[in-house]
Design a protein around this motif. Structure first.
Motif, PDB file in Angstrom:
ATOM      1  N   LEU A   1      63.302  34.643  46.741  1.00 15.69           N
ATOM      2  CA  LEU A   1      62.881  35.911  47.325  1.00 15.69           C
ATOM      3  C   LEU A   1      63.996  36.517  48.182  1.00 15.69           C
ATOM      4  CD1 LEU A   1      60.946  38.130  48.317  1.00 15.69           C
ATOM      5  CD2 LEU A   1      60.030  36.476  49.966  1.00 15.69           C
ATOM      6  N   MET A   2      64.608  35.721  49.036  1.00 14.67           N
ATOM      7  CA  MET A   2      65.662  36.245  49.905  1.00 14.67           C
ATOM      8  C   MET A   2      66.864  36.704  49.087  1.00 14.67           C
ATOM      9  SD  MET A   2      65.566  34.078  53.476  1.00 14.67           S
ATOM     10  CE  MET A   2      65.321  32.401  52.896  1.00 14.67           C
ATOM     11  N   ARG A   3      67.155  35.998  48.005  1.00 18.26           N
ATOM     12  CA  ARG A   3      68.272  36.409  47.145  1.00 18.26           C
ATOM     13  C   ARG A   3      67.968  37.748  46.467  1.00 18.26           C
ATOM     14  NH1 ARG A   3      68.304  32.260  44.333  1.00 18.26           N
ATOM     15  NH2 ARG A   3      67.375  33.002  42.386  1.00 18.26           N
TER      16      ARG A   3
ATOM     17  N   TYR B   1      68.637  45.278  48.836  1.00 18.96           N
ATOM     18  CA  TYR B   1      69.210  46.030  49.948  1.00 18.96           C
ATOM     19  C   TYR B   1      70.558  46.629  49.554  1.00 18.96           C
ATOM     20  CZ  TYR B   1      65.856  44.070  53.343  1.00 18.96           C
ATOM     21  OH  TYR B   1      64.716  43.721  54.051  1.00 18.96           O
ATOM     22  N   ARG B   2      71.355  45.848  48.874  1.00 21.40           N
ATOM     23  CA  ARG B   2      72.698  46.315  48.521  1.00 21.40           C
ATOM     24  C   ARG B   2      72.652  47.390  47.439  1.00 21.40           C
ATOM     25  NH1 ARG B   2      75.174  40.242  48.784  1.00 21.40           N
ATOM     26  NH2 ARG B   2      75.601  40.246  51.015  1.00 21.40           N
ATOM     27  N   ARG B   3      71.763  47.212  46.460  1.00 23.15           N
ATOM     28  CA  ARG B   3      71.652  48.221  45.408  1.00 23.15           C
ATOM     29  C   ARG B   3      71.238  49.574  45.962  1.00 23.15           C
ATOM     30  NH1 ARG B   3      68.652  44.339  42.772  1.00 23.15           N
ATOM     31  NH2 ARG B   3      66.723  45.532  43.126  1.00 23.15           N
ATOM     32  N   THR B   4      70.380  49.554  46.987  1.00 22.59           N
ATOM     33  CA  THR B   4      69.849  50.799  47.524  1.00 22.59           C
ATOM     34  C   THR B   4      70.613  51.296  48.745  1.00 22.59           C
ATOM     35  OG1 THR B   4      68.235  49.519  48.829  1.00 22.59           O
ATOM     36  CG2 THR B   4      67.530  50.316  46.660  1.00 22.59           C
ATOM     37  N   GLY B   5      71.709  50.633  49.087  1.00 21.44           N
ATOM     38  CA  GLY B   5      72.550  51.085  50.184  1.00 21.44           C
ATOM     39  C   GLY B   5      72.005  50.793  51.560  1.00 21.44           C
ATOM     40  N   ARG B   6      70.976  49.943  51.645  1.00 21.63           N
ATOM     41  CA  ARG B   6      70.406  49.601  52.953  1.00 21.63           C
ATOM     42  C   ARG B   6      71.146  48.417  53.577  1.00 21.63           C
ATOM     43  NH1 ARG B   6      67.532  53.533  50.140  1.00 21.63           N
ATOM     44  NH2 ARG B   6      65.855  54.330  51.467  1.00 21.63           N
ATOM     45  N   MET B   7      70.905  48.264  54.888  1.00 20.87           N
ATOM     46  CA  MET B   7      71.467  47.103  55.567  1.00 20.87           C
ATOM     47  C   MET B   7      70.856  45.827  55.000  1.00 20.87           C
ATOM     48  SD  MET B   7      71.014  45.860  59.479  1.00 20.87           S
ATOM     49  CE  MET B   7      69.406  45.146  59.103  1.00 20.87           C
ATOM     50  N   ASP B   8      71.696  44.875  54.654  1.00 21.18           N
ATOM     51  CA  ASP B   8      71.224  43.605  54.103  1.00 21.18           C
ATOM     52  C   ASP B   8      70.797  42.696  55.248  1.00 21.18           C
ATOM     53  OD1 ASP B   8      70.715  41.263  52.812  1.00 21.18           O
ATOM     54  OD2 ASP B   8      72.748  40.972  52.034  1.00 21.18           O
TER      55      ASP B   8
ATOM     56  N   PRO C   1      72.586  35.618  59.514  1.00 23.15           N
ATOM     57  CA  PRO C   1      72.112  34.223  59.521  1.00 23.15           C
ATOM     58  C   PRO C   1      70.866  33.998  60.372  1.00 23.15           C
ATOM     59  CG  PRO C   1      74.501  34.281  59.682  1.00 23.15           C
ATOM     60  CD  PRO C   1      74.038  35.701  59.810  1.00 23.15           C
ATOM     61  N   TRP C   2      70.760  34.704  61.502  1.00 21.82           N
ATOM     62  CA  TRP C   2      69.601  34.444  62.366  1.00 21.82           C
ATOM     63  C   TRP C   2      68.305  34.885  61.710  1.00 21.82           C
ATOM     64  CZ3 TRP C   2      65.928  37.588  64.631  1.00 21.82           C
ATOM     65  CH2 TRP C   2      66.164  38.969  64.626  1.00 21.82           C
ATOM     66  N   ILE C   3      68.340  35.943  60.878  1.00 22.14           N
ATOM     67  CA  ILE C   3      67.121  36.380  60.192  1.00 22.14           C
ATOM     68  C   ILE C   3      66.731  35.369  59.113  1.00 22.14           C
ATOM     69  CG2 ILE C   3      66.103  38.180  58.736  1.00 22.14           C
ATOM     70  CD1 ILE C   3      67.661  40.247  60.282  1.00 22.14           C
TER      71      ILE C   3
ATOM     72  N   GLY D   1      76.768  36.965  49.827  1.00 24.12           N
ATOM     73  CA  GLY D   1      77.121  37.047  51.231  1.00 24.12           C
ATOM     74  C   GLY D   1      76.000  36.611  52.153  1.00 24.12           C
ATOM     75  N   ARG D   2      74.793  36.392  51.636  1.00 30.82           N
ATOM     76  CA  ARG D   2      73.672  35.995  52.460  1.00 30.82           C
ATOM     77  C   ARG D   2      73.853  34.571  52.961  1.00 30.82           C
ATOM     78  NH1 ARG D   2      69.668  32.965  51.448  1.00 30.82           N
ATOM     79  NH2 ARG D   2      70.013  32.958  49.206  1.00 30.82           N
TER      80      ARG D   2
END
Length: 373
Positions: free
Chosen positions: A187-189, A195-202, A207-209, A370-371
Motif C-alpha cells: 500500500l505505501m509503495r 503521489y509522484r504521478r500526480t505531483g503531490r508531496m510524497d 521516514p517518520w510517517i 525513495g520511500r
C-alpha cells in the motif's frame, strides 16, 4: 481551571481513561484522530508533541494535543495528516482560548480540521469547509443486497466490475482487517508512486510517517485500532486502505491500488466494501474527511463542517506567522473551491509528476524507491 502539560506518549492509565471517557460522552469527539492513541503515536515520532490537560477541582476534564515548534508556534497534533482536531472535553466544560495558549507556551495554534463544536476557537476560524460522512446502519443480508439497497445507482456497474475482475484475475475477495504487514508495504509503495504521478508531496518519502503508520498498524484498542483493508483477486492485492477506527467512527486515510487495474474502479470498490464491512463491526459513521472529490459526492449521506484558522494571543510571532501562512492557505483554498482553477492546477501537477517520474526512471530509480523502508 488548572492546566498541566504532558507528553502524549507518556500518559498514565488514569489520564488515558479520563480522555476515553470524554470521547464517549460526546459524538463530536468519537473520531479516532481525537483518541490518545493517535496523539501518542505522533508523540513517539515527533519531538515537539505535547498535551494540555484541563482540570476542574482536581479532575481531568479536557485534553488538547498539539505540536510546539520554535518561538512558540503551535499546531494541531498531526496537522497535515489528521482529519479531525479538537480540544476533547467532558460536557459543560468551558475554557478561554488565550489562557489555554498561554499555559501551553504558544503564541499561535494552527488548525485545519477543527470540529464545529469548538466555540472558544470560533473567533479564530478563517474558513469553514464541508467534511462528507456516510451514516451506517447495522449490516444485514449479503453485500450485494446491502449495495443495492444503499447505493442503487452504483450497484449494477460496481458488481459487474467485481465479476469481471474475478473472471480476469481470480476470485475477488475482501478482507476488512488484514494483519499481513507485507500488504501494508505494498500500500505505501502504491501510494508513494501515486503521489509522484500526480505531483503531490510524497508523504511516504518521510521516514517518520512510515514509522508512524507501522506503529499505528499495531495499535488495537477500543478507541483506536489501525485497520488495513484489502481487495484481492485470487492472491493478488488489487487495492488497499489503511486508516483508524474507534468504536463508532471509521476514518478513511490512505487508499491506493494497482494502477494497472484502474479500469476496474478498485478505489470505489474498496470504499464500498469498507462501508459495508464497517457497518457489521458496529461502526456508525464513516468520516471521509475534508476535500472535494467526486467519489465522496457519490457516497456521502451528509456533511459535517470543519474549521481552518489560527488561534493567537498578542505576540509579534503570532502576527508574523499569520501574515505568512494565511495567504498561502487562502490561495490553495481558492483553487480547490473553483473547478475552473482546480482542473488546470491538477493537470499541471500531473505534468510535474510525469516529469519527476521520468527523471527517476532515467536515473535508474524505481518509482517509490525513495520511500523510507
Amino acid at each position: 481551571m488548572d492546566i498541566s502539560i504532558h507528553r502524549p506518549d507518556e500518559l498514565n492509565t488514569s489520564l488515558r481513561a479520563a480522555w476515553h471517557r470524554a470521547m464517549d460522552e460526546s459524538p463530536d469527539y468519537a473520531n479516532p484522530f481525537l483518541a490518545p492513541e493517535f496523539a501518542a503515536g505522533i508523540g513517539r515520532h515527533r519531538g515537539g508533541a505535547q498535551l494540555a490537560v484541563l482540570h476542574e477541582r482536581g479532575e481531568p476534564v479536557g485534553f488538547l494535543p498539539y505540536e510546539r515548534g520554535t518561538f512558540g508556534v503551535g499546531r494541531a497534533i498531526g496537522l497535515g495528516l489528521s482529519d479531525c482536531q479538537a480540544l476533547v472535553h467532558r460536557p459543560g466544560v468551558t475554557w478561554d482560548a488565550r489562557e489555554l495558549l498561554r499555559a501551553c507556551g504558544l503564541s499561535v495554534f494552527e488548525f485545519d480540521h477543527l470540529v464545529e463544536e469548538q466555540k472558544p476557537f470560533s473567533r479564530y476560524v478563517t474558513g469553514a469547509f464541508s467534511s462528507p460522512v456516510i451514516d451506517l446502519k447495522d449490516g444485514h443480508g449479503s453485500y450485494p443486497e446491502w449495495l443495492r439497497g444503499t447505493y442503487p445507482g452504483l450497484a449494477k456497474t460496481t458488481l459487474k466490475k467485481e465479476r469481471r475482475l474475478g473472471r480476469d484475475l481470480g476470485e475477488m475477495r475482501f478482507v476488512f482487517d488484514e494483519r499481513d504487514p507485507r500488504v501494508l508495504r505494498t500500500l505505501m509503495r502504491w501510494k508513494s508512486a501515486q503521489y509522484r504521478r500526480t505531483g503531490r508531496m510524497d508523504r511516504f518519502a518521510r521516514p517518520w510517517i512510515v514509522r508512524l503508520v507501522d506503529d499505528l498498524f499495531q495499535v488495537r484498542e477500543e478507541h483506536f485500532t489501525g485497520v488495513l483493508s484489502v481487495v484481492y483477486a485470487g492472491d493478488r492485492p488489487v487495492a488497499a486502505h489503511f486508516g483508524p477506527r474507534s468504536r463508532t467512527v471509521f476514518a478513511p486515510w490512505f487508499t491506493a491500488y494497482d494502477p494497472e487495474l484502474r479500469y476496474y474502479s478498485p478505489g470505489l470498490i474498496m470504499h464500498l466494501r469498507m462501508a459495508e464491512a464497517a457497518s457489521r463491526q458496529g461502526v456508525r459513521l464513516m468520516d471521509l474527511g475534508r476535500g472535494d472529490k467526486e467519489w465522496k459526492d457519490w457516497l456521502k449521506t451528509r456533511e459535517l463542517r470543519v474549521g481552518e484558522g489560527f488561534a493567537t494571543r498578542p505576540h509579534p510571532v503570532a502576527a508574523a506567522h499569520r501574515l505568512w501562512r494565511r495567504p498561502v492557505r487562502g490561495l490553495r483554498n481558492t483553487v480547490l473551491a473553483h473547478p475552473r482553477l482546480r482542473e488546470p492546477a491538477d493537470r499541471l501537477l500531473k505534468t510535474v509528476g510525469t516529469l519527476r517520474t521520468s527523471d527517476k526512471a532515467g536515473s535508474g530509480s524505481r518509482p517509490g524507491s525513495g520511500r523510507a523502508r
